[in-house]
Design an enzyme around this catalytic site. Sequence first.
Site, PDB file in Angstrom:
ATOM      1  N   GLU A  76       1.500  -1.527  -0.370  1.00  0.00           N
ATOM      2  CA  GLU A  76       0.035  -0.251   0.188  1.00  0.00           C
ATOM      3  C   GLU A  76       1.071   1.109  -0.083  1.00  0.00           C
ATOM      4  OE1 GLU A  76      -2.940  -0.113  -0.098  1.00  0.00           O
ATOM      5  OE2 GLU A  76      -4.150   2.126   0.474  1.00  0.00           O
ATOM      6  N   ASP A  77       2.335   1.697   1.306  1.00  0.00           N
ATOM      7  CA  ASP A  77       2.761   2.600   0.714  1.00  0.00           C
ATOM      8  C   ASP A  77       3.747   2.678   0.319  1.00  0.00           C
ATOM      9  OD1 ASP A  77       0.509   3.409   2.180  1.00  0.00           O
ATOM     10  OD2 ASP A  77       1.481   3.004   4.314  1.00  0.00           O
ATOM     11  N   ASP A 139      -3.389  -4.354  13.482  1.00  0.00           N
ATOM     12  CA  ASP A 139      -3.135  -3.422  12.641  1.00  0.00           C
ATOM     13  C   ASP A 139      -4.218  -2.455  13.078  1.00  0.00           C
ATOM     14  OD1 ASP A 139      -2.225  -1.209  10.775  1.00  0.00           O
ATOM     15  OD2 ASP A 139      -4.035  -2.102   9.930  1.00  0.00           O
ATOM     16  N   ASP A 259     -23.418  -0.276  41.413  1.00  0.00           N
ATOM     17  CA  ASP A 259     -23.951  -1.080  42.844  1.00  0.00           C
ATOM     18  C   ASP A 259     -23.927  -3.266  42.659  1.00  0.00           C
ATOM     19  OD1 ASP A 259     -24.137   0.471  44.214  1.00  0.00           O
ATOM     20  OD2 ASP A 259     -26.413   0.852  44.472  1.00  0.00           O
TER      21      ASP A 259
HETATM   22 MN    MN Z   1      -1.603  -0.610   9.085  1.00  0.00          MN
END
Ligand code: MN
Length: 703
Positions: A76-77, A139, A259
């Site tokens: 993804e990154d 994650d 209680d």
């Molecule tokens: Mn992640």
Amino acid sequence: MQTIDALDSTLRNYLSPEQTNHVKRAYYFAEQAHYGQLRRSGEPYITHPLAVAGILADMHMDHQSLMAAMLHDVIEDTGIEKSAIGNQFGPTVAELVDGVSKLTQMEFGSLEEKQAENFQKMALAMARDIRVILVKLADRLHNMRTLGVLKPEKARRIARETLDIYAPIAMRLGMNNVRMEFEDLGFAALYPMRARRIDAALRKARGHRNELVEKIGHQIETTLEQEGHHVEIVGRQKHLYSIYKKMKSKRKSFSEIMDIYAFRIIVDSVDTCYRVLGSIHSLYKPVPGEFKDYIAIPKSNGYQSLHTVLMGMHGVPIEIQIRTRDMEDMANNGIAAHWLYKSDGQSSNGSHARARQWVQGLLEMQQRAGNSLEFIESVKIDLFPDEIYIFTPKGRIMELPKGATAVDFAYSVHTDVGNSCVACRINRRLAPLSETLQSGQTVEILTAQGARPNPSWFNYAVTAKARTNIRHYLKHQTREDSITLGRKLLEKALLSLDTSLEQLPEGKLQDYLTLHNYDEFDDLTADIARGNKLPAITAQQLTSQVSGDMLRRGEAEPVAIRGTEGFMVSFAKCCHPIPGDPIEGYLSSEKGMVVHRETCNNLNDLKENRERLVALRWDDEVEGEYAVELRIEVENRRGMIATLATRINSMGVNIEKISTEDKDYQFTFVDLEMMVEGRVHLARIMKRLRIIKSVHRVQRVKN
Ligand code: MN
């Protein structure tokens, strides 16, 4: 902050050195890939995957899950491809990482309840390996723990999604610890004021209560020890979100909920659970109706425990849970606890096999308990779904059985959509209605006015709704067609007797229907159209006239064919009648009315059954296109067929069939079947064909 060295020593406790090294290799790969990237908190990005792996290591998950955790944001990154991960770490880890990435890409947003439930199921359905879900939950857990650094708006969105989707998924999988943390963190992010208020009240209340809690706990412990039970007693604290939910749903005040004193007693065996229960019940009086045996009848996610409520000193209610150590682990970690128990040092024997074992375990538990297996269905369906989940273009989710096609989807949207669908787009790509759908796809149905269900849909529609509707439509259509045609035929037969339906003597028709067991007039006309009843004879019986002439076709007007009669009128394949041809009908008992050309040889053979023959003519307003056969004699020349086909297509005419037969060395016959409007249309086409060079002769085929 966690370090790889700290993780390393955790891993060595339960993984082989080789497996630990695999995990570390994944760590270094991810560190390299995320190099230079920072989290919003300012820390290096790698701290996140490392923490995610740490969460899974605490659950004693297998090394492949941990590797996937290390690599989960790489695709993804960082733009590293799935195949690269596959080359480095093997296909299983690559699949896991890919699965987590796909879930990450789905933005759920805020959803109504029903939709949220479908999303949970969809997420489970999309993850072919259940470990994908476990990595994703870890994650999400780390992201929730570090939510504070995000902008409020984004934090709220993530919190909402966590409460709507991920907390329920954790619950389905029996992972209670994760679920409770999701709920408390989500609650605090969404309703900070309320959370703070409850938290403060909780602290205050605890201060007051501590003494009493200790006293009660001590009392229980002493009693049990005197009776020879060695147990562990834990004072339970309710988590914020469950207090909030109870206040809201049960309309109770904070103090009413607080209680209650709650203890968990952990023992060594199932047997002891029940014996401890007996001792407790002799110590304090149990509250009637509050005892629950979840050991004999576990909850659907595998939760097992004994629950009881006691009336303590000063009338204070005390909630008690009694369970074994195993049950405690199961209650806290659910499906993940299964990895903990079964990890035998061997490499994973397939995550689904493991998940199946988990489900199998639940199943056996249930069988031992001796009650119905239904309860297990909910878990099984979630993990190995027989359903797929499909988006409508507006983002609604429809649940369909596995193997469902676009036709099923169309009918599940609306019966009218199903009845008039002609094609579909799957993820924006034009696709046939017969295509099998997959979870997560977006499907748009294209409809056309006047379109009708096609009998061939039966070959691939799987849902009961679609099949019932198609069948109903076709049957209904057939019946309507046949009623209309039968009525026409009967009216014509009556006309030839110089009478009509309106002119029949009072009650005559009803008597006839009763006598012949018809519920209604439409049943009779439908029968006539199907050829089960001959119109001439029926007319005769209705008028009670008997004469030899009756069986002959009368002088009356022939029945007009418009081409819109539908299923009950068909056109003979032997002679292919088209508008303009003199025609005659044969009332077949299987096919209804079959239209032949008057000159058809087959019709001559049928004339023995003359009472089944019906005089027909074409209506002045005839509609539609009709099949016709042409035989074209052409010179043997390359590209001749293409020339012919192009010419025909250019006139907007559809060729249905084409075949060739050599006549001699010089000429070839081309046999064509095509759709025309009538004789005039056909003549125009033949003329256009004759002017083609190399076309020797064009003829309509007679049988
Ligand atoms: Mn992640």
